[in-house]
Design a protein around this motif. Structure first.
Motif, PDB file in Angstrom:
ATOM      1  N   ALA A  73    -109.868  -6.800  97.328  1.00 29.91           N
ATOM      2  CA  ALA A  73    -108.310  -6.708  97.055  1.00 29.91           C
ATOM      3  C   ALA A  73    -108.308  -6.900  95.478  1.00 29.91           C
ATOM      4  CB  ALA A  73    -107.397  -7.336  97.737  1.00 29.91           C
ATOM      5  N   GLY A  74    -109.015  -8.276  95.261  1.00 29.86           N
ATOM      6  CA  GLY A  74    -108.858  -8.575  93.700  1.00 29.86           C
ATOM      7  C   GLY A  74    -109.418  -7.482  92.877  1.00 29.86           C
ATOM      8  N   ARG A  75    -110.688  -7.184  93.244  1.00 31.84           N
ATOM      9  CA  ARG A  75    -111.361  -5.999  92.494  1.00 31.84           C
ATOM     10  C   ARG A  75    -110.863  -4.650  92.203  1.00 31.84           C
ATOM     11  NH1 ARG A  75    -116.103  -8.891  94.806  1.00 31.84           N
ATOM     12  NH2 ARG A  75    -115.912  -7.289  96.694  1.00 31.84           N
ATOM     13  N   THR A  76    -110.243  -4.361  93.284  1.00 27.79           N
ATOM     14  CA  THR A  76    -109.722  -2.924  93.241  1.00 27.79           C
ATOM     15  C   THR A  76    -108.156  -2.681  93.231  1.00 27.79           C
ATOM     16  OG1 THR A  76    -109.706  -2.910  95.820  1.00 27.79           O
ATOM     17  CG2 THR A  76    -111.737  -2.096  94.790  1.00 27.79           C
ATOM     18  N   SER A  78     -97.914  -7.695  91.580  1.00 21.12           N
ATOM     19  CA  SER A  78     -99.245  -7.045  90.890  1.00 21.12           C
ATOM     20  C   SER A  78    -100.300  -7.948  91.286  1.00 21.12           C
ATOM     21  CB  SER A  78     -99.090  -7.220  89.304  1.00 21.12           C
ATOM     22  OG  SER A  78     -99.352  -8.487  88.990  1.00 21.12           O
ATOM     23  N   THR A  79    -101.577  -7.523  91.603  1.00 22.44           N
ATOM     24  CA  THR A  79    -102.481  -8.240  92.057  1.00 22.44           C
ATOM     25  C   THR A  79    -102.906  -9.539  91.346  1.00 22.44           C
ATOM     26  OG1 THR A  79    -103.679  -6.189  92.872  1.00 22.44           O
ATOM     27  CG2 THR A  79    -105.003  -7.976  92.727  1.00 22.44           C
ATOM     28  N   LYS A  80    -102.657  -9.383  89.932  1.00 22.88           N
ATOM     29  CA  LYS A  80    -102.948 -10.361  89.067  1.00 22.88           C
ATOM     30  C   LYS A  80    -101.933 -11.780  89.242  1.00 22.88           C
ATOM     31  CE  LYS A  80    -103.567 -11.714  84.249  1.00 22.88           C
ATOM     32  NZ  LYS A  80    -103.117 -11.485  82.995  1.00 22.88           N
ATOM     33  N   LYS A  81    -100.616 -11.463  89.365  1.00 19.19           N
ATOM     34  CA  LYS A  81     -99.844 -12.147  89.707  1.00 19.19           C
ATOM     35  C   LYS A  81     -99.953 -12.830  91.211  1.00 19.19           C
ATOM     36  CE  LYS A  81     -94.888 -13.624  89.770  1.00 19.19           C
ATOM     37  NZ  LYS A  81     -95.214 -14.145  91.209  1.00 19.19           N
ATOM     38  N   LEU A  82    -100.111 -11.935  92.112  1.00 19.56           N
ATOM     39  CA  LEU A  82    -100.291 -12.591  93.541  1.00 19.56           C
ATOM     40  C   LEU A  82    -101.366 -13.479  93.645  1.00 19.56           C
ATOM     41  CD1 LEU A  82     -99.154 -11.109  96.440  1.00 19.56           C
ATOM     42  CD2 LEU A  82    -101.525 -11.519  96.607  1.00 19.56           C
ATOM     43  N   PHE A  83    -102.384 -13.189  93.077  1.00 18.37           N
ATOM     44  CA  PHE A  83    -103.704 -14.118  93.120  1.00 18.37           C
ATOM     45  C   PHE A  83    -103.698 -15.417  92.317  1.00 18.37           C
ATOM     46  CE2 PHE A  83    -105.260 -10.485  95.479  1.00 18.37           C
ATOM     47  CZ  PHE A  83    -106.375 -11.004  96.199  1.00 18.37           C
ATOM     48  N   THR A  84    -102.887 -15.005  91.056  1.00 23.65           N
ATOM     49  CA  THR A  84    -103.264 -16.011  90.285  1.00 23.65           C
ATOM     50  C   THR A  84    -101.829 -17.163  90.268  1.00 23.65           C
ATOM     51  OG1 THR A  84    -102.100 -14.895  88.506  1.00 23.65           O
ATOM     52  CG2 THR A  84    -104.445 -15.262  88.529  1.00 23.65           C
ATOM     53  N   ASN A  85    -100.721 -16.604  90.490  1.00 19.58           N
ATOM     54  CA  ASN A  85     -99.531 -17.302  90.515  1.00 19.58           C
ATOM     55  C   ASN A  85     -98.667 -17.026  91.749  1.00 19.58           C
ATOM     56  OD1 ASN A  85     -97.300 -19.302  89.887  1.00 19.58           O
ATOM     57  ND2 ASN A  85     -96.552 -17.622  88.219  1.00 19.58           N
ATOM     58  N   SER A 113     -95.692 -16.767  94.512  1.00 18.39           N
ATOM     59  CA  SER A 113     -94.689 -17.373  94.472  1.00 18.39           C
ATOM     60  C   SER A 113     -94.192 -17.804  95.944  1.00 18.39           C
ATOM     61  CB  SER A 113     -93.408 -16.109  94.242  1.00 18.39           C
ATOM     62  OG  SER A 113     -93.462 -15.302  95.015  1.00 18.39           O
ATOM     63  N   GLN A 114     -95.112 -17.441  96.917  1.00 18.95           N
ATOM     64  CA  GLN A 114     -94.868 -18.095  98.281  1.00 18.95           C
ATOM     65  C   GLN A 114     -96.001 -19.200  98.740  1.00 18.95           C
ATOM     66  OE1 GLN A 114     -92.279 -17.197 100.360  1.00 18.95           O
ATOM     67  NE2 GLN A 114     -91.435 -16.136  98.362  1.00 18.95           N
ATOM     68  N   LYS A 115     -95.381 -20.176  99.260  1.00 18.44           N
ATOM     69  CA  LYS A 115     -96.542 -21.154  99.727  1.00 18.44           C
ATOM     70  C   LYS A 115     -97.540 -20.538 100.596  1.00 18.44           C
ATOM     71  CE  LYS A 115     -97.198 -25.947 100.743  1.00 18.44           C
ATOM     72  NZ  LYS A 115     -98.450 -25.341 101.544  1.00 18.44           N
ATOM     73  N   GLN A 116     -97.042 -19.795 101.457  1.00 11.64           N
ATOM     74  CA  GLN A 116     -98.167 -19.194 102.556  1.00 11.64           C
ATOM     75  C   GLN A 116     -99.195 -18.320 101.960  1.00 11.64           C
ATOM     76  OE1 GLN A 116     -94.612 -17.568 104.505  1.00 11.64           O
ATOM     77  NE2 GLN A 116     -95.390 -18.128 106.653  1.00 11.64           N
ATOM     78  N   THR A 117     -98.566 -17.579 100.859  1.00  8.32           N
ATOM     79  CA  THR A 117     -99.734 -16.685 100.036  1.00  8.32           C
ATOM     80  C   THR A 117    -100.937 -17.526  99.494  1.00  8.32           C
ATOM     81  OG1 THR A 117     -97.901 -15.392  99.585  1.00  8.32           O
ATOM     82  CG2 THR A 117     -99.944 -14.867  98.712  1.00  8.32           C
ATOM     83  N   ASP A 141    -101.368 -20.781 100.474  1.00 11.32           N
ATOM     84  CA  ASP A 141    -102.321 -21.467 101.549  1.00 11.32           C
ATOM     85  C   ASP A 141    -103.617 -20.292 101.882  1.00 11.32           C
ATOM     86  OD1 ASP A 141    -100.843 -23.638 101.286  1.00 11.32           O
ATOM     87  OD2 ASP A 141     -99.737 -23.140 103.110  1.00 11.32           O
ATOM     88  N   TYR A 142    -103.246 -19.113 101.963  1.00 10.85           N
ATOM     89  CA  TYR A 142    -104.125 -18.122 102.590  1.00 10.85           C
ATOM     90  C   TYR A 142    -105.221 -18.037 101.431  1.00 10.85           C
ATOM     91  CZ  TYR A 142    -106.141 -14.042 104.345  1.00 10.85           C
ATOM     92  OH  TYR A 142    -107.049 -12.890 104.781  1.00 10.85           O
ATOM     93  N   LEU A 143    -104.931 -17.846 100.263  1.00 12.02           N
ATOM     94  CA  LEU A 143    -105.648 -17.472  99.145  1.00 12.02           C
ATOM     95  C   LEU A 143    -106.695 -18.395  98.879  1.00 12.02           C
ATOM     96  CD1 LEU A 143    -103.351 -15.607  96.629  1.00 12.02           C
ATOM     97  CD2 LEU A 143    -104.948 -14.652  97.979  1.00 12.02           C
ATOM     98  N   THR A 144    -106.210 -19.803  99.097  1.00 13.42           N
ATOM     99  CA  THR A 144    -107.070 -20.882  98.912  1.00 13.42           C
ATOM    100  C   THR A 144    -107.911 -21.338 100.243  1.00 13.42           C
ATOM    101  OG1 THR A 144    -105.237 -22.219  99.234  1.00 13.42           O
ATOM    102  CG2 THR A 144    -105.870 -21.773  96.843  1.00 13.42           C
ATOM    103  N   GLY A 145    -107.510 -20.526 101.079  1.00 13.49           N
ATOM    104  CA  GLY A 145    -108.250 -20.933 102.193  1.00 13.49           C
ATOM    105  C   GLY A 145    -107.727 -22.057 103.186  1.00 13.49           C
ATOM    106  N   ARG A 146    -106.679 -22.754 102.786  1.00 18.43           N
ATOM    107  CA  ARG A 146    -106.100 -23.596 103.498  1.00 18.43           C
ATOM    108  C   ARG A 146    -105.031 -23.161 104.633  1.00 18.43           C
ATOM    109  NH1 ARG A 146    -104.204 -27.454  98.808  1.00 18.43           N
ATOM    110  NH2 ARG A 146    -103.667 -25.184  98.183  1.00 18.43           N
TER     111      ARG A 146
END
Lengths: 275, 342
Positions: A233-236, A253-260, A262-266, A268-273
């Motif tokens: 997802a990050g690449r495409t 936007s992918t950049k925003k969602l991946f780097t910053n 706004s939701q704690k659950q996001t 947690d998921y992105l960092t594998g916790r």
């Protein structure tokens, strides 16, 4: 055509930068979408706008409703006994679940590529690509020829198969088969392309080829890409939606969602916790 | 988070005595495994041995007839046990014609039934209908025969055959006097008996089509009919023909019901309204009354012929499946222009 148009330097963030995906013109406008299988609710009120001519990634753990969401967009749930869809989905302003709407015509406008490549085993490469047009009743041989080459070029497969168009489609390698399926979906010139984890069964090289293809196609098609692979997802994807347990947690936007996120659950998921 | 450290003494850990006794003993599992292997091989061999024994017994019994009549047995159409003349051609003819007609009627009906059930009917209908079809397949042959004798044959004699003769009487197959009991009646009852079996097989086969293929067709905007034509039928083509072959195998050997309605007359008539006889029928009718040595031997040769016919038909059908690989596939797009321009 598309092979020359590809720009390897183009990055995801640049095309989606500063864009609020909700404000751009939308291919799909989805309001309060619920899907039930029997008594079990799979989607609980999803509202989301799929932007035009961009790749929209849908991420989330297995069973979060990615596939269910995708299949609501081309009315594929109608084949599942006990499946119910509620809510409103508009494709360029038209309600696709309206009684007068024809699911057959809808599916010609909204192509789909599946998790496992599924070329028709008894058909040649050429027949596989053209079957959608033939089902639509196209008899014009010049047109068929033209679309055959166009679709295979767009799927970055033309140079590999142009000398063996009559070979069975299942003789191709796994990655080629998946690109053949992409060509098959593109041959009818759909307005939107739904891709349900198209790379999950492929090796890294084939995955890289399909991903670069998705980025190229994203400039001319509206693509909805469901994937459980965050890097993919990050690449495409230009913008990404995060689903969890049938709910839309975050979309941006992918950049925003991946780097910053706004939701704690996001986060947690992105960092594998994640439990 | 990842704070797992392998225990440095791991390698040196001595095997506990009970663990060693477990890993080093042969165990009951291995013995059972070997025992089952012998059993399976034995079962496999016994099937082959049974087939060989059957062939040998039939050949032994038929030896005298084979020596005495040679090829004349298969090409002569004169069967008269009293006069000591034995020609099996009428039975061969009756067997082939009745089975062929039965298959011609039953196969399309079965495949159509299966398709309507798997592709068109609501899913919740599938299970009850399948159960009913399987139940029909389990009806004993003699019951079909009884029904055919008391219900079907009178109806054929009074209604169906006169109707056929009136409109298609110009065909040689529908000429001559009408008795009811006839080759066609035999064929019809065979058709009815193999339809449930072929239908049941065809349903199983159609359900084996991967969902991904159906989905591929749906996603391209195919109608139900097109999904069937594009994704389903090409995939199951050879399996369906195989189901037909199994039905044909049953048709060739069908005995009781056919004997009850076919008329049992060892003569060859072109008309399907005329009585006929099959290999299986003559066996069941004459075996008990065969007193002379040559009559018995001739009947053994009939049995041998029936086995051979079934075997040959099955082999031919399998060859046929392989030689027409894309029987149901959509016609290929002609591409001369494409090849010259590209």
């Amino acid at each position: 055509m598309s092979e020359s148009a590809s720009d390897p330097k183009r990055t995801v963030s640049s095309s989606a930068e500063g864009a609020d995906p909700q404000r751009r013109s939308s291919a799909f406008q989805i309001e309060d979408l619920h899907v039930w299988f029997g008594n079990r609710a799979a989607l609980h009120g999803i509202s989301l706008n799929i932007p035009v001519h961009q790749v929209t990634g849908i991420i989330g753990p297995s069973g979060c409703g990615k596939s269910t969401f995708l299949r609501a967009l081309n009315r594929m749930h109608e084949f599942i006994p006990g499946a119910r869809v509620q809510g409103r989905i508009r494709l360029f302003g038209e309600d696709i679940y309206e009684a007068s709407g024809d699911p057959i015509l809808l599916r010609r406008r909204v192509g789909m590529v599946f998790q496992k490549s599924n070329p028709f085993p008894t058909m040649s490469i050429q027949e596989n690509v053209l079957i959608g047009l033939r089902l639509a009743g196209t008899r014009n041989r010049d047109l068929l020829e033209e679309r055959l080459e166009e679709a295979l070029r767009m799927a970055a497969l033309w140079s590999e198969v142009k000398d063996r168009l009559h070979a069975p489609g299942i003789e191709l390698s796994g990655g080629q088969q998946q690109r053949l399926c992409i060509a098959r979906a593109l041959a009818v010139r759909p307005e939107v392309l739904l891709m349900d984890e198209p790379c999950s069964a492929l090796d890294p090289i084939a995955t890289a080829q399909i991903e670069s293809l998705i980025r190229d196609l994203g400039q001319r098609y509206s693509i909805v890409l469901a994937t459980h692979n965050l890097q993919e997802a990050g690449r495409t994807a230009d913008c990404t939606a995060f689903f969890l347990e049938g709910r839309l947690i975050e979309f941006g936007s992918t950049k925003k969602l991946f780097t910053n996120p706004s939701q704690k659950q996001t986060e947690d998921y992105l960092t594998g916790r994640f439990t | 988070m990842n704070d797992f450290q392998p225990d440095p003494s791991w390698e040196a850990l001595p095997l506990a005595a009970e663990t060693r006794s477990l890993t080093h003993s042969v165990g009951i599992g291995r013995i059972l495994d070997q025992g089952f292997g012998f059993l399976a091989v034995g079962a496999g061999i016994s099937v082959l041995a049974l087939a060989a024994l059957l062939g040998w017994e039939l050949y032994q019994g038929a030896e005298e007839a084979i020596r005495r009549y040679g090829m004349g047995f298969l090409v002569s159409s004169h069967w008269d046990p009293v006069a000591g003349r034995f020609g099996a051609l009428p039975f061969l003819y009756g067997t082939f014609v009745s089975s062929a007609i039965a298959l011609l009627l039953a196969f399309p009906l079965s495949v159509a039934t299966a398709l309507s059930l798997t592709e068109f009917a609501p899913v919740r209908l599938r299970r009850p209908v399948l159960a009913l079809v399987d139940l029909m397949a389990a009806v004993p042959s003699v019951v079909w025969g009884l029904w055919a004798m008391f219900e079907m044959v009178p109806w054929l004699r009074q209604t169906a055959f006169p109707f056929l003769q009136r409109f298609f009487g110009w065909l040689p197959f529908f000429q001559g006097s009408i008795y009811g009991v006839s080759l066609l009646a035999g064929a019809l009852v065979i058709a009815m008996m193999i339809t449930p079996i072929v239908t049941s097989l065809a349903i199983e086969i159609l359900q084996s089509v991967p969902l991904t293929l159906r989905e591929a067709a749906w996603a391209l905007g195919a109608t139900r009919w097109e999904v069937m034509r594009v994704a389903v039928l090409p995939y199951v083509r050879s399996s369906l023909v195989g189901a037909g072959v199994l039905g044909l195998g049953r048709a060739l050997g069908e005995t009781m019901a056919v004997t009850m309605v076919i008329g049992n007359r060892p003569e060859i008539f072109l008309s399907l309204f005329a009585p006929g006889y099959t290999l299986a029928s003559v066996l069941v009718n004459e075996f008990a009354e065969a007193t002379s040595e040559e009559h018995l031997s001739a009947l053994f040769e009939i049995g041998l012929t029936l086995v051979a016919v079934t075997f040959v038909v099955n082999s031919l059908a399998r060859l046929l499946i392989r030689s027409v690989p894309f029987f149901f596939a959509p016609r290929p797009l002609r591409t001369e222009s494409m090849e010259t321009s590209g």
